[in-house]
Structures are given as structure tokens and as C-alpha cells.
Design a protein around this motif. Structure first.
Motif, PDB file in Angstrom:
ATOM      1  N   GLU A  20     -25.541 -66.618 -15.435  1.00 14.91           N
ATOM      2  CA  GLU A  20     -26.005 -66.349 -16.779  1.00 14.91           C
ATOM      3  C   GLU A  20     -25.624 -65.224 -17.650  1.00 14.91           C
ATOM      4  OE1 GLU A  20     -29.630 -65.333 -15.038  1.00 14.91           O
ATOM      5  OE2 GLU A  20     -30.368 -67.425 -14.379  1.00 14.91           O
ATOM      6  N   THR A  21     -24.914 -64.228 -17.206  1.00 11.19           N
ATOM      7  CA  THR A  21     -24.747 -63.103 -18.024  1.00 11.19           C
ATOM      8  C   THR A  21     -23.252 -63.632 -18.860  1.00 11.19           C
ATOM      9  OG1 THR A  21     -25.367 -61.436 -16.354  1.00 11.19           O
ATOM     10  CG2 THR A  21     -23.556 -60.632 -18.155  1.00 11.19           C
ATOM     11  N   LEU A  22     -22.486 -64.408 -18.014  1.00 11.83           N
ATOM     12  CA  LEU A  22     -21.145 -64.836 -18.849  1.00 11.83           C
ATOM     13  C   LEU A  22     -21.629 -65.868 -19.841  1.00 11.83           C
ATOM     14  CD1 LEU A  22     -18.757 -65.555 -15.780  1.00 11.83           C
ATOM     15  CD2 LEU A  22     -18.904 -63.550 -17.386  1.00 11.83           C
ATOM     16  N   PHE A  23     -22.524 -66.692 -19.729  1.00  8.28           N
ATOM     17  CA  PHE A  23     -22.898 -67.753 -20.395  1.00  8.28           C
ATOM     18  C   PHE A  23     -23.584 -67.118 -21.534  1.00  8.28           C
ATOM     19  CE2 PHE A  23     -24.975 -71.343 -22.134  1.00  8.28           C
ATOM     20  CZ  PHE A  23     -24.066 -72.690 -21.953  1.00  8.28           C
ATOM     21  N   VAL A  24     -24.760 -66.443 -21.490  1.00  8.53           N
ATOM     22  CA  VAL A  24     -25.215 -65.942 -22.523  1.00  8.53           C
ATOM     23  C   VAL A  24     -24.281 -65.028 -23.442  1.00  8.53           C
ATOM     24  CG1 VAL A  24     -27.633 -66.132 -21.580  1.00  8.53           C
ATOM     25  CG2 VAL A  24     -26.275 -63.887 -21.487  1.00  8.53           C
ATOM     26  N   THR A  25     -23.630 -64.111 -22.874  1.00 10.72           N
ATOM     27  CA  THR A  25     -22.514 -63.401 -23.612  1.00 10.72           C
ATOM     28  C   THR A  25     -21.569 -64.484 -24.379  1.00 10.72           C
ATOM     29  OG1 THR A  25     -22.731 -61.824 -21.924  1.00 10.72           O
ATOM     30  CG2 THR A  25     -21.108 -61.597 -23.804  1.00 10.72           C
ATOM     31  N   MET A  26     -20.918 -65.086 -23.850  1.00 14.98           N
ATOM     32  CA  MET A  26     -20.393 -66.095 -24.689  1.00 14.98           C
ATOM     33  C   MET A  26     -20.672 -66.979 -25.608  1.00 14.98           C
ATOM     34  SD  MET A  26     -16.750 -66.709 -25.153  1.00 14.98           S
ATOM     35  CE  MET A  26     -16.529 -67.438 -26.662  1.00 14.98           C
ATOM     36  N   ASN A  27     -22.032 -67.382 -25.329  1.00 17.70           N
ATOM     37  CA  ASN A  27     -22.698 -68.041 -26.366  1.00 17.70           C
ATOM     38  C   ASN A  27     -23.088 -67.277 -27.697  1.00 17.70           C
ATOM     39  OD1 ASN A  27     -24.196 -70.553 -26.978  1.00 17.70           O
ATOM     40  ND2 ASN A  27     -26.003 -69.396 -27.024  1.00 17.70           N
ATOM     41  N   ALA A  28     -23.502 -66.054 -27.515  1.00 18.44           N
ATOM     42  CA  ALA A  28     -23.533 -65.172 -28.383  1.00 18.44           C
ATOM     43  C   ALA A  28     -22.384 -64.981 -29.334  1.00 18.44           C
ATOM     44  CB  ALA A  28     -24.278 -63.799 -28.088  1.00 18.44           C
ATOM     45  N   ILE A  29     -21.184 -64.826 -28.669  1.00 18.18           N
ATOM     46  CA  ILE A  29     -19.811 -64.650 -29.620  1.00 18.18           C
ATOM     47  C   ILE A  29     -19.564 -65.977 -30.330  1.00 18.18           C
ATOM     48  CG2 ILE A  29     -17.382 -64.250 -29.057  1.00 18.18           C
ATOM     49  CD1 ILE A  29     -18.102 -62.371 -26.656  1.00 18.18           C
ATOM     50  N   MET A  30     -19.844 -67.149 -29.525  1.00 14.08           N
ATOM     51  CA  MET A  30     -19.490 -68.101 -30.011  1.00 14.08           C
ATOM     52  C   MET A  30     -20.298 -68.490 -31.149  1.00 14.08           C
ATOM     53  SD  MET A  30     -20.117 -72.163 -28.720  1.00 14.08           S
ATOM     54  CE  MET A  30     -21.922 -72.081 -28.770  1.00 14.08           C
TER      55      MET A  30
ATOM     56  N   PRO B  58     -15.860 -59.505 -38.690  1.00 18.09           N
ATOM     57  CA  PRO B  58     -15.868 -58.153 -38.077  1.00 18.09           C
ATOM     58  C   PRO B  58     -16.915 -58.306 -36.907  1.00 18.09           C
ATOM     59  CG  PRO B  58     -15.950 -57.853 -40.542  1.00 18.09           C
ATOM     60  CD  PRO B  58     -16.267 -59.328 -40.184  1.00 18.09           C
ATOM     61  N   MET B  59     -16.593 -57.949 -35.752  1.00 23.75           N
ATOM     62  CA  MET B  59     -17.530 -57.977 -34.773  1.00 23.75           C
ATOM     63  C   MET B  59     -17.179 -57.064 -33.853  1.00 23.75           C
ATOM     64  SD  MET B  59     -18.311 -61.122 -32.166  1.00 23.75           S
ATOM     65  CE  MET B  59     -16.652 -61.186 -31.276  1.00 23.75           C
ATOM     66  N   ILE B  60     -18.069 -56.302 -33.195  1.00 24.42           N
ATOM     67  CA  ILE B  60     -17.977 -54.876 -32.212  1.00 24.42           C
ATOM     68  C   ILE B  60     -18.655 -55.105 -31.054  1.00 24.42           C
ATOM     69  CG2 ILE B  60     -17.108 -53.331 -34.065  1.00 24.42           C
ATOM     70  CD1 ILE B  60     -20.236 -52.132 -33.867  1.00 24.42           C
ATOM     71  N   LEU B  61     -18.717 -54.659 -29.947  1.00 25.42           N
ATOM     72  CA  LEU B  61     -19.373 -54.933 -28.657  1.00 25.42           C
ATOM     73  C   LEU B  61     -20.916 -54.670 -28.983  1.00 25.42           C
ATOM     74  CD1 LEU B  61     -17.176 -53.087 -26.193  1.00 25.42           C
ATOM     75  CD2 LEU B  61     -17.394 -55.355 -26.309  1.00 25.42           C
TER      76      LEU B  61
ATOM     77  N   ILE C 164     -10.972 -63.339 -25.008  1.00 23.33           N
ATOM     78  CA  ILE C 164     -12.153 -63.269 -25.688  1.00 23.33           C
ATOM     79  C   ILE C 164     -12.303 -61.809 -26.415  1.00 23.33           C
ATOM     80  CG2 ILE C 164     -14.608 -62.872 -25.555  1.00 23.33           C
ATOM     81  CD1 ILE C 164     -14.450 -64.849 -23.138  1.00 23.33           C
ATOM     82  N   LYS C 165     -11.333 -60.800 -25.815  1.00 26.90           N
ATOM     83  CA  LYS C 165     -11.637 -59.449 -26.714  1.00 26.90           C
ATOM     84  C   LYS C 165     -10.875 -59.428 -28.049  1.00 26.90           C
ATOM     85  CE  LYS C 165      -7.690 -57.155 -24.530  1.00 26.90           C
ATOM     86  NZ  LYS C 165      -7.203 -55.853 -23.779  1.00 26.90           N
TER      87      LYS C 165
ATOM     88  N   LEU D  71     -28.115 -56.932 -23.579  1.00 26.55           N
ATOM     89  CA  LEU D  71     -27.391 -56.316 -22.415  1.00 26.55           C
ATOM     90  C   LEU D  71     -26.723 -54.816 -22.834  1.00 26.55           C
ATOM     91  CD1 LEU D  71     -25.508 -59.902 -21.106  1.00 26.55           C
ATOM     92  CD2 LEU D  71     -27.419 -58.425 -20.024  1.00 26.55           C
ATOM     93  N   ASP D  72     -26.320 -54.476 -21.702  1.00 31.01           N
ATOM     94  CA  ASP D  72     -25.571 -53.113 -21.937  1.00 31.01           C
ATOM     95  C   ASP D  72     -24.109 -53.359 -22.779  1.00 31.01           C
ATOM     96  OD1 ASP D  72     -23.742 -50.558 -20.832  1.00 31.01           O
ATOM     97  OD2 ASP D  72     -25.917 -50.079 -21.593  1.00 31.01           O
ATOM     98  N   ILE D  73     -23.753 -52.235 -23.552  1.00 26.01           N
ATOM     99  CA  ILE D  73     -22.411 -52.622 -24.191  1.00 26.01           C
ATOM    100  C   ILE D  73     -21.478 -52.587 -23.160  1.00 26.01           C
ATOM    101  CG2 ILE D  73     -20.695 -51.402 -25.457  1.00 26.01           C
ATOM    102  CD1 ILE D  73     -22.752 -50.398 -27.127  1.00 26.01           C
ATOM    103  N   SER D  74     -21.301 -51.644 -21.813  1.00 27.78           N
ATOM    104  CA  SER D  74     -20.366 -52.173 -21.012  1.00 27.78           C
ATOM    105  C   SER D  74     -20.430 -53.470 -20.228  1.00 27.78           C
ATOM    106  CB  SER D  74     -20.777 -50.980 -19.888  1.00 27.78           C
ATOM    107  OG  SER D  74     -21.797 -50.830 -19.071  1.00 27.78           O
ATOM    108  N   THR D  75     -21.380 -53.956 -20.381  1.00 25.85           N
ATOM    109  CA  THR D  75     -21.601 -55.399 -19.601  1.00 25.85           C
ATOM    110  C   THR D  75     -20.835 -56.320 -20.547  1.00 25.85           C
ATOM    111  OG1 THR D  75     -23.520 -55.009 -18.570  1.00 25.85           O
ATOM    112  CG2 THR D  75     -23.173 -57.003 -18.594  1.00 25.85           C
ATOM    113  N   VAL D  76     -21.199 -56.245 -21.814  1.00 26.52           N
ATOM    114  CA  VAL D  76     -20.311 -57.283 -22.707  1.00 26.52           C
ATOM    115  C   VAL D  76     -18.783 -56.954 -22.611  1.00 26.52           C
ATOM    116  CG1 VAL D  76     -20.128 -57.631 -25.146  1.00 26.52           C
ATOM    117  CG2 VAL D  76     -22.386 -57.507 -24.415  1.00 26.52           C
ATOM    118  N   SER D  77     -18.506 -55.773 -22.634  1.00 26.38           N
ATOM    119  CA  SER D  77     -17.096 -55.296 -22.547  1.00 26.38           C
ATOM    120  C   SER D  77     -16.329 -55.810 -21.209  1.00 26.38           C
ATOM    121  CB  SER D  77     -16.890 -53.748 -22.515  1.00 26.38           C
ATOM    122  OG  SER D  77     -15.572 -53.448 -22.239  1.00 26.38           O
ATOM    123  N   ARG D  78     -16.996 -55.880 -20.011  1.00 26.66           N
ATOM    124  CA  ARG D  78     -16.477 -56.412 -18.864  1.00 26.66           C
ATOM    125  C   ARG D  78     -16.364 -57.987 -19.271  1.00 26.66           C
ATOM    126  NH1 ARG D  78     -19.714 -52.103 -16.743  1.00 26.66           N
ATOM    127  NH2 ARG D  78     -18.449 -51.030 -15.289  1.00 26.66           N
ATOM    128  N   VAL D  79     -17.389 -58.674 -19.802  1.00 22.74           N
ATOM    129  CA  VAL D  79     -16.938 -60.220 -20.200  1.00 22.74           C
ATOM    130  C   VAL D  79     -15.613 -60.178 -20.923  1.00 22.74           C
ATOM    131  CG1 VAL D  79     -18.229 -62.127 -21.070  1.00 22.74           C
ATOM    132  CG2 VAL D  79     -19.657 -60.479 -19.710  1.00 22.74           C
TER     133      VAL D  79
END
Length: 488
Positions: A349-359, A376-379, A411-412, A388-396
């Protein structure tokens, strides 16, 4: 005098389970699969299953069955077990996120790998083609073993002589080792192997080429004016050898064909790691479609055997201390299995919602593939969108890849700071780097543009950037200074 101070300190501590979840989230697909295999080996209460096994389990275990909670007389932790919690079939996962373009057959498809001969083994095999006595062969093999993966011999002759005597019992002298190095090692393929430095490496390769006027001139330049060549002092070379620019250009062209790392070109010396994308983005009927790699959605359930063990314990009239110890062990393993299944669900769920937001943040880029449309996009932007926490987004972002119609991307790479153009609009630093790279590629290589001129050109294009910022971006793009970009 005694002083008392009252201090308040706010701290947040993560539980071991939270730490393990963060580690799971950080793992890319291949590493996650390895972690899954390890967990299946370590925890016998956790099992993978096929669709047929899942159907069998659904028939075998009726979720409507009720079991009374055992109430023991002895005060041990096992007495507090709610057996219902472990005997249900609720652990059959219903959370699988399957990819539309991923079939079950893909799991079994493996690419055969050739049993490649290593770089050093190939050199040793070549030694067998030379006529050498036993001592010479031992020395030659030792020298080959001292060559690094790039193909260079970084050790001094004296060090090797001493090392052979003390560690191998091979007694020789510097003159013999030098002779074997020049007459044997330097004749091995790829040419240039066994060189002590770059200059010798290039000379060895030129020596093995078919003699021509350009090769002869290139050899003289490397042998006599190596420093001037590396610093691209072409005017000095033209004067030194009284040659035309065309003659120098041909000689330099021959040098540029040489390999500065002969060992690195050996096909068997490196293991190529295939990148497995964690996500797939497709353009379907003008809309973006995101899927999670099916290999991130394993089918797991709690072991039926362990469920039956608990049932047997519940039905047993004589509940000995040994049985209760066994139940304690079973409970521990079942708790671990249940947590792991839940953690995988949360990871998905974490991977999917994070990548969905980036997309959706970079929708225009993923729709058209134009790098100039990367915003321009930052964590923090993504963290705020998904809660989610910034550190979690960073891990993805730091360890995952996404397959797009325009290639597989880390992705980064989509994250960048914002800068203002001359219109006061926010533009991505990625856009500026893209333009800077294009300007450098189109420059006159006989007169490369220094950083201050590059800054002026970008300013004219609407990007007011300081010279030091140009230098920083150029270094990040791995582009050398103007002097080193010069060509005849």
C-alpha cells in the motif's frame, strides 16, 4: 550549592516491528524476494501457496467454526492464547495487487546464464600457450594474480619478489620478474594488461596495432609528450613535431580508440545486474495507468499444520508443561507470521500510494516523455500528498525503479529543487541541467565555452544562474571543464 533543573524532552521511539517495516519498504523487488525467502525458511508457521492450495484451505477450514478459549490453571503466557485468532482462515490474503501485464508464467521464466571464465582465469589460461620452465610459470602466475580488475599491475617489482619468497617459497630476482613481465605478461590479451600506469598501458596497445603514420605519431606523443597530451596543449604538440592539425587530429583519434582499463572490457570480469522495475506506468487511451510489479505481491498464509497443532492442544485433556512450552513456541511463530503478512500488505500500500502521487505530480512528463516537463518536486511535496513521513517517501524513491514508455527510471531522479526563471516562474533544476548539457554538446569543440560564458548563454535563454552554480551542475552531469573538452 546544589541546583535542580527540570528538563522536558520529547522523543519518539520506533518499535522493532516499525523498524522492520521501514526496512521492508526500502527493499527493491529483487531484494524483497530474497528477504521473503529468508522469512519462509526461518518461520515454519509462514507458508507460500498456489491458488489451488488456497481453495483447498478454504474448503478445509470453515470460518464459522467456533473454538473455546482454553483456560489453564498454571500462570504461563500460553494460557492467554485466543485459539480462534490462529485457527481461522483469515490469513489467506485478499490484498494482492496484480499487474495487468504480468502473468503467472512470468514467475517461472528464467534466463540461462553462461558459465563465464573470469578475467584472471583467462590470463592464466593464456600462459599455457607459452613455453616456460616451472619457476618461470610460477612467477608468471604470481604476477597475473597481482593484476587488478582494471588490468593494471599496481605493485612494485621488489614487493612481488619479497612476497613470492616469504609467502610462496618462490625465490627469484627483480631482473627475472621484469623480463617475464615484458616478454610474457605484456603479450597477453587484452593488450595493455599488466601496465604499471596509464602511459604504459596506452603504449602497449599502440605497440600491438598495425604500424601506420598516425600510429607512429600517436606513439611518440604518448611516449615523449604525455603530460602535454593529457592537458590538451595541442599548440605545443603542433610546434614540437612540426605537423599539421589534420595529422595531429588523426593521431589523437587513434589514441581515443584505446582502452584505459583493459581489464574492464573483459566480458566475464563483471556480473551485469538486471534492473527489475518495481512499478510499471503505461499510457492507455490517453490516460496513465500504474501497476505494482506482481512479484511484490506474494501469496502467503499461516501454516495449516501449525493451526492443527493448536487444535490438538485445545482438544487435549492432559495439558502438560511440555505441551504448554510447545504452544508458547507455536504462538510466537504464528504472531511473527501474522505480522509479516500484515507488513507486506502495508508495504504494498505504501509503495503504491507513493508512486501514484509521484505519477500524478509529474503527469505531463509520464504522458509525453518530455524531460523539460518535469516539475520541481521535493520529498515533502509527496509526503504531504499521501500523509506519510518524509523518510518513508525517501525510502521508496531512493531504491525503486519505474518502467515507463520512455525507459526504466530510478524514481529519485524525478526529484529536484525549484529555481526562478526570468519570468518569476518555478522551473526544475533538471530542466536547467538538460539545457546546459545541450548547450555544451552544441559548442565549438575547438573553443569550448568556459563556465562564465555558459552562465551568460543560459541567462539569455531566461535562466539567470551564477557561474558557480553552472560549475556545480556541470560536475553533477560529469562534464569536464572547458580545457578538457577541447578537440582539434
Amino acid at each position: 550549592m546544589l541546583k535542580q533543573n527540570l528538563q522536558f524532552k520529547l522523543s519518539q521511539k520506533l518499535s522493532p516491528q516499525q523498524i522492520q517495516l521501514m526496512k521492508l519498504i526500502q527493499l527493491p523487488t529483487q531484494a524483497f524476494e530474497q528477504r521473503l525467502k529468508e522469512e519462509l525458511v526461518e518461520n515454519p508457521a509462514l507458508e507460500g501457496s498456489t491458488e489451488q492450495e488456497e481453495l483447498y484451505e478454504k474448503e478445509e477450514f470453515d470460518p464459522q467454526d467456533d473454538y473455546d478459549e482454553y483456560d489453564g490453571n498454571e500462570s504461563i503466557e500460553a494460557d492467554d492464547i485466543n485459539i480462534d485468532e490462529y485457527l481461522s482462515d483469515d490469513e489467506i490474503p485478499d490484498y494482492k495487487l496484480t499487474a495487468n501485464n504480468y502473468s503467472d508464467d512470468d514467475d517461472d521464466r528464467e534466463s540461462p546464464l553462461a558459465a563465464a571464465v573470469s578475467f584472471h582465469q583467462d590470463l592464466l589460461n593464456q600462459l599455457q600457450t607459452f613455453i616456460l620452465n616451472d619457476t618461470e610459470m610460477e612467477v608468471a602466475e604470481f604476477v597475473v594474480g597481482s593484476i587488478d580488475d582494471d588490468g593494471y599491475l599496481r605493485r612494485s617489482i621488489q614487493d612481488m619478489v619479497d612476497d613470492m619468497a616469504f609467502t610462496q617459497g618462490i625465490f627469484t630476482d627483480e631482473k627475472t620478474v621484469e623480463r617475464i613481465l615484458k616478454s610474457i605478461i605484456h603479450e597477453l590479451e587484452p593488450s595493455g594488461v599488466g601496465a604499471r600506469d596509464l602511459q604504459e598501458c596506452l603504449l602497449l596497445q599502440l605497440k600491438h596495432k598495425t604500424p601506420t603514420e598516425s600510429i607512429a605519431l600517436a606513439t611518440r606523443i604518448i611516449d615523449e609528450q604525455f603530460d602535454a597530451f593529457t592537458k590538451k596543449h595541442y599548440e605545443k604538440l603542433l610546434t614540437k613535431y612540426s605537423i599539421s592539425q589534420e595529422q595531429l587530429k588523426k593521431a589523437i583519434s587513434e589514441i581515443e580508440k584505446l582502452n584505459p582499463k583493459p581489464g574492464g572490457s573483459f566480458s566475464g570480469s563483471r556480473v551485469t545486474e538486471n534492473i527489475v522495475p518495481d512499478f510499471m506506468i503505461r499510457v492507455v487511451d490517453g490516460e496513465l495507468e500504474l501497476t505494482l510489479n506482481g512479484r511484490n505481491a506474494p501469496t502467503l498464509h499461516v501454516s495449516r499444520d501449525y493451526q492443527e497443532m493448536l487444535q490438538t492442544y485445545k482438544d487435549s485433556r492432559d495439558k502438560s508443561a511440555a505441551q504448554k512450552d510447545a504452544v508458547q513456541f507455536i504462538k510466537q511463530k504464528l504472531d511473527s507470521a501474522k505480522w509479516f503478512i500484515d507488513a507486506i500488505k502495508q508495504r504494498q500500500e505504501t509503495l503504491f500510494v507513493t508512486m501514484n502521487a509521484i505519477m500524478h505530480f509529474q503527469y505531463d512528463y509520464f504522458l509525453e516523455g518530455d524531460e523539460l516537463k518535469i516539475k520541481p518536486m521535493i520529498l515533502k511535496d509527496i509526503a504531504d500528498m499521501v500523509g506519510l513521513d518524509i523518510s518513508t517517501v525517501s525510502r521508496v524513491a531512493n531504491s525503486k525503479y519505474v518502467e515507463t514508455p520512455y525507459g526504466t527510471k530510478l524514481i529519485k531522479e524525478f526529484f529536484s529543487e525549484a529555481m526562478k526563471n526570468d519570468q518569476g516562474e518555478d522551473v526544475s533544476t533538471l530542466e536547467i541541467k538538460k539545457i546546459l548539457k545541450t548547450v555544451i554538446e552544441e559548442e565549438d569543440k575547438s573553443k569550448p565555452l568556459p563556465d562564465d560564458q555558459l552562465a551568460e548563454i543560459l541567462k539569455e535563454k531566461g535562466y539567470p544562474i551564477a557561474r558557480r552554480t553552472i560549475a556545480k551542475y556541470r560536475e553533477q552531469l560529469d562534464i569536464p571543464v572547458a580545457r578538457m573538452r577541447k578537440k582539434i
